[in-house]
Design a protein around this motif. Sequence first.
Motif, PDB file in Angstrom:
ATOM      1  N   PRO A 199      48.092  37.293  55.835  1.00  0.00           N
ATOM      2  CA  PRO A 199      47.127  37.398  54.731  1.00  0.00           C
ATOM      3  C   PRO A 199      45.772  36.806  55.131  1.00  0.00           C
ATOM      4  O   PRO A 199      45.704  35.775  55.792  1.00  0.00           O
ATOM      5  N   HIS A 200      44.721  37.493  54.726  1.00  0.00           N
ATOM      6  CA  HIS A 200      43.363  37.011  55.012  1.00  0.00           C
ATOM      7  C   HIS A 200      43.109  35.729  54.218  1.00  0.00           C
ATOM      8  O   HIS A 200      43.577  35.574  53.091  1.00  0.00           O
ATOM      9  N   LEU A 201      42.368  34.807  54.823  1.00  0.00           N
ATOM     10  CA  LEU A 201      42.080  33.540  54.145  1.00  0.00           C
ATOM     11  C   LEU A 201      41.399  33.754  52.799  1.00  0.00           C
ATOM     12  O   LEU A 201      41.639  33.019  51.839  1.00  0.00           O
ATOM     13  N   GLU A 202      40.549  34.780  52.727  1.00  0.00           N
ATOM     14  CA  GLU A 202      39.871  35.059  51.453  1.00  0.00           C
ATOM     15  C   GLU A 202      40.875  35.430  50.368  1.00  0.00           C
ATOM     16  O   GLU A 202      40.740  35.011  49.213  1.00  0.00           O
ATOM     17  N   ALA A 203      41.903  36.205  50.743  1.00  0.00           N
ATOM     18  CA  ALA A 203      42.934  36.589  49.770  1.00  0.00           C
ATOM     19  C   ALA A 203      43.695  35.361  49.287  1.00  0.00           C
ATOM     20  O   ALA A 203      43.989  35.226  48.086  1.00  0.00           O
ATOM     21  N   LEU A 204      44.029  34.467  50.204  1.00  0.00           N
ATOM     22  CA  LEU A 204      44.729  33.240  49.820  1.00  0.00           C
ATOM     23  C   LEU A 204      43.844  32.392  48.898  1.00  0.00           C
ATOM     24  O   LEU A 204      44.320  31.837  47.909  1.00  0.00           O
ATOM     25  N   GLN A 205      42.561  32.319  49.232  1.00  0.00           N
ATOM     26  CA  GLN A 205      41.635  31.534  48.414  1.00  0.00           C
ATOM     27  C   GLN A 205      41.497  32.137  47.017  1.00  0.00           C
ATOM     28  O   GLN A 205      41.428  31.411  46.019  1.00  0.00           O
ATOM     29  N   LEU A 206      41.470  33.461  46.939  1.00  0.00           N
ATOM     30  CA  LEU A 206      41.332  34.122  45.632  1.00  0.00           C
ATOM     31  C   LEU A 206      42.543  33.840  44.741  1.00  0.00           C
ATOM     32  O   LEU A 206      42.393  33.658  43.526  1.00  0.00           O
ATOM     33  N   HIS A 207      43.740  33.809  45.329  1.00  0.00           N
ATOM     34  CA  HIS A 207      44.923  33.455  44.536  1.00  0.00           C
ATOM     35  C   HIS A 207      44.776  32.032  43.999  1.00  0.00           C
ATOM     36  O   HIS A 207      45.114  31.751  42.839  1.00  0.00           O
ATOM     37  N   MET A 208      44.275  31.146  44.848  1.00  0.00           N
ATOM     38  CA  MET A 208      44.044  29.766  44.402  1.00  0.00           C
ATOM     39  C   MET A 208      42.973  29.732  43.309  1.00  0.00           C
ATOM     40  O   MET A 208      43.105  28.993  42.313  1.00  0.00           O
ATOM     41  N   ASP A 209      41.931  30.531  43.461  1.00  0.00           N
ATOM     42  CA  ASP A 209      40.857  30.579  42.465  1.00  0.00           C
ATOM     43  C   ASP A 209      41.378  31.025  41.102  1.00  0.00           C
ATOM     44  O   ASP A 209      40.976  30.487  40.061  1.00  0.00           O
ATOM     45  N   VAL A 210      42.257  32.023  41.113  1.00  0.00           N
ATOM     46  CA  VAL A 210      42.853  32.487  39.850  1.00  0.00           C
ATOM     47  C   VAL A 210      43.624  31.350  39.197  1.00  0.00           C
ATOM     48  O   VAL A 210      43.478  31.066  38.000  1.00  0.00           O
ATOM     49  N   ALA A 211      44.452  30.693  39.999  1.00  0.00           N
ATOM     50  CA  ALA A 211      45.299  29.623  39.461  1.00  0.00           C
ATOM     51  C   ALA A 211      44.464  28.463  38.910  1.00  0.00           C
ATOM     52  O   ALA A 211      44.756  27.932  37.835  1.00  0.00           O
ATOM     53  N   VAL A 212      43.430  28.088  39.638  1.00  0.00           N
ATOM     54  CA  VAL A 212      42.570  26.984  39.185  1.00  0.00           C
ATOM     55  C   VAL A 212      41.844  27.364  37.886  1.00  0.00           C
ATOM     56  O   VAL A 212      41.749  26.556  36.948  1.00  0.00           O
ATOM     57  N   ALA A 213      41.360  28.600  37.819  1.00  0.00           N
ATOM     58  CA  ALA A 213      40.661  29.053  36.607  1.00  0.00           C
ATOM     59  C   ALA A 213      41.598  29.047  35.399  1.00  0.00           C
ATOM     60  O   ALA A 213      41.192  28.683  34.287  1.00  0.00           O
TER      61      ALA A 213
END
Length: 248
Positions: A199-213
Amino acid sequence: MPSGPHHSSPRDPAPGLHAKVLEDLGSAIADGSLASGTVLQIEELEERCAVSRSVVREAVRVLASMGLVTMRRRVGVQVLPNSEWNVYDPEVVRWRLETSGRLAQIQSLTELRIAVEPEAAKLAATRAPQEQAAEILALAGDLWVAGNETDSERFLELDIEFHRLILMASGNEMFSALHPLIAEGLTGRTHHGLMPERPHLEALQLHMDVAVAIQRSRPDDAHAAMEAIMDRAIAEMRELSRPPEKRS
């Protein structure tokens, strides 16, 4: 006409011979081996599948409930066009993913996800209890670890659960009912080589962004991050479906 999404509880689980006959016939209809308009007799199906009449009749009953066939009196079992299929049935989705038309099926599923999941994430940011939001955040962390360890099966398992929890946290029961379809789509992408090896780091970060939001009750941020995940999924699928020599 196909009905809406539903669970398959009246026929879960399909054991033994019944499961095999259902799988064989469903797959053959999905890939066109048994084309629309084909008429089969129960006796013919008994011979084809080497099973009893009762097993054939039960499998046909289930296929009819999916809109794949119809029983016509004094005619036989007729295969129906895909316009009649219940395209929200997870088994129908799985069979279609096994055919040469899998890209069209995955695209259709991804377009459905684009329409639903950003809104589900937005609702989750306003409705999810803190305990549920914390669980989503923990899953995002586990996804990050699995992604960096290139454990594709573990990543798939966690990704399915991540998206399931967000659909549930939306508080919308119709969104939640879409989970089995989304799970089949994610599984199909992984098992048919339509996911990056890592998985691309951006994709992993976006999943984290969703969860944090969601955890911080920021609905617009949750919507935007989930929409970005969907956009990445479409782009990755298109890239990986191209011939190797044409990939960027």
